[in-house]
Enzyme design. Sequence first.
Site, PDB file in Angstrom:
ATOM      1  N   CYS A   3       6.186 -20.153  -1.284  1.00  0.00           N
ATOM      2  CA  CYS A   3       6.199 -19.763   0.126  1.00  0.00           C
ATOM      3  C   CYS A   3       6.054 -21.004   0.984  1.00  0.00           C
ATOM      4  CB  CYS A   3       5.069 -18.776   0.415  1.00  0.00           C
ATOM      5  SG  CYS A   3       4.920 -18.349   2.176  1.00  0.00           S
ATOM      6  N   CYS A  87       8.845 -14.145   5.807  1.00  0.00           N
ATOM      7  CA  CYS A  87       7.764 -13.986   4.827  1.00  0.00           C
ATOM      8  C   CYS A  87       8.311 -13.380   3.538  1.00  0.00           C
ATOM      9  CB  CYS A  87       6.664 -13.090   5.393  1.00  0.00           C
ATOM     10  SG  CYS A  87       5.395 -12.653   4.178  1.00  0.00           S
ATOM     11  N   GLU A 287      -6.462  15.950   5.640  1.00  0.00           N
ATOM     12  CA  GLU A 287      -6.208  14.651   6.265  1.00  0.00           C
ATOM     13  C   GLU A 287      -6.557  14.751   7.755  1.00  0.00           C
ATOM     14  OE1 GLU A 287      -5.357  11.133   7.661  1.00  0.00           O
ATOM     15  OE2 GLU A 287      -5.298  11.500   5.492  1.00  0.00           O
ATOM     16  N   ASN A 332      -8.908   9.803  -2.046  1.00  0.00           N
ATOM     17  CA  ASN A 332      -8.228   8.526  -1.824  1.00  0.00           C
ATOM     18  C   ASN A 332      -8.679   7.983  -0.469  1.00  0.00           C
ATOM     19  OD1 ASN A 332      -6.406   6.369  -2.063  1.00  0.00           O
ATOM     20  ND2 ASN A 332      -4.790   7.515  -1.029  1.00  0.00           N
ATOM     21  N   CYS A 359      -9.358   1.665  -2.935  1.00  0.00           N
ATOM     22  CA  CYS A 359      -8.845   0.345  -2.572  1.00  0.00           C
ATOM     23  C   CYS A 359      -9.983  -0.661  -2.428  1.00  0.00           C
ATOM     24  CB  CYS A 359      -8.023   0.411  -1.289  1.00  0.00           C
ATOM     25  SG  CYS A 359      -8.948   0.999   0.149  1.00  0.00           S
TER      26      CYS A 359
END
Length: 401
Positions: A3, A87, A287, A332, A359
């Site tokens: 990069c 990117c 949700e 989640n 996560c």
Amino acid sequence: MQCSYFDAGICRSCTLLDQSYADQLAGKERRSRGLLAAFPAAEWLPAAASAQEGFRNKAKMVVGGTVEAPTLGILDERRRGVDLSRCPLCSGGILAAMPALTAFVSAARLEPYDVPARRGELKYVLVTESPDGELMVRFVVRDEQVLPRIRRELPALQRALPTAVVVSVNLQPEHKAIVEGEREIVLTDRETLPMRLGAVTLSLRPQSFFQTNTAIAIELYAQARAWIDEVDPASLWDLYCGVGGFALHAAVPSRRSLLAGATDARPAPTAPSTSATDRPRDVVGIEVSPEAVVAARETAAALGLDRVRFEAADATAFALAATEPPELVLVNPPRRGIGAELAGWLEGSGVRHVVYSSCNPVTLASDLAAMPSFTVRRARLFDMFPNTAHVEVITLLERVA
């Protein structure tokens, strides 16, 4: 991955880029296992590796520079725009769209927002690419007074960028470190971006959350489905369900879900049979985002899943108010985890199995500590965010007390 931005010191967001990918993955697995050492898994499955570049299906570009020479990327330490429009993390369709989007900012005379001066109109350009190469483009602005200019130039943008099938404007007038506001104005006939993931095509609306790594998301959903098939619950909840990825994959009959084609997703020990995993399941998705719930309902209807329902509600409040728990709960949550209240409810609920996709292994460990009646049967790391320390870890929990 090579990069030029990283090599020049312009962007250091990919904090692990100076390591080989093998070392990155090994380090992530060591750290995750270490954080969960107090809750030893009966089995850790091989980590799901990602491509190092071209994997991001979403680009969140801060707009800087000037009307004549806008930048799409990040802000430097002095809050000036740094262009990252090439990117290498971004998908090919997103990279190909950048010149047209930069030209559109100039043509519509959208003044980039100057953070120190608190002056300007356009804050972000958000771009999402579907597996079929279609794009959703969102312009985050301070005031709807810019709408006439955006509408005026929209036909030219669509000619230059025919893959942009959903285009919207998000209003975020406040000087705060938040990306978007509550109000969204869709400018195109189409309002949803189809995200085709094997047997399930999710409907993504402008303010809906979706995993940024499509290939790894497919494997993650397939892994969860395989574990769900293995324990074969008649009822399940998907809490923090977003646009319904986990819930819908769990609800689709196995003869269709097997078409997802994820690698090493560890199916049940024996081939699914119509007497077990093909039987209908009662699935509820919860949700907090109404936009995501609308999208999830659209997908369920398109798939003909009449035993799946989605509700817009807080996950913890929904669980606490329920009169009867399901046989399995899938969670989640965002990085903060599910928290003590929901973990406590799961602990005392009588739910037999939990599939927890996290996560943030730090908060996963904290939540597991609040559920001592469960043991970790299986765990697996998914490298959703290559070149950074972030990971996704999914675990199958079973009640033992």
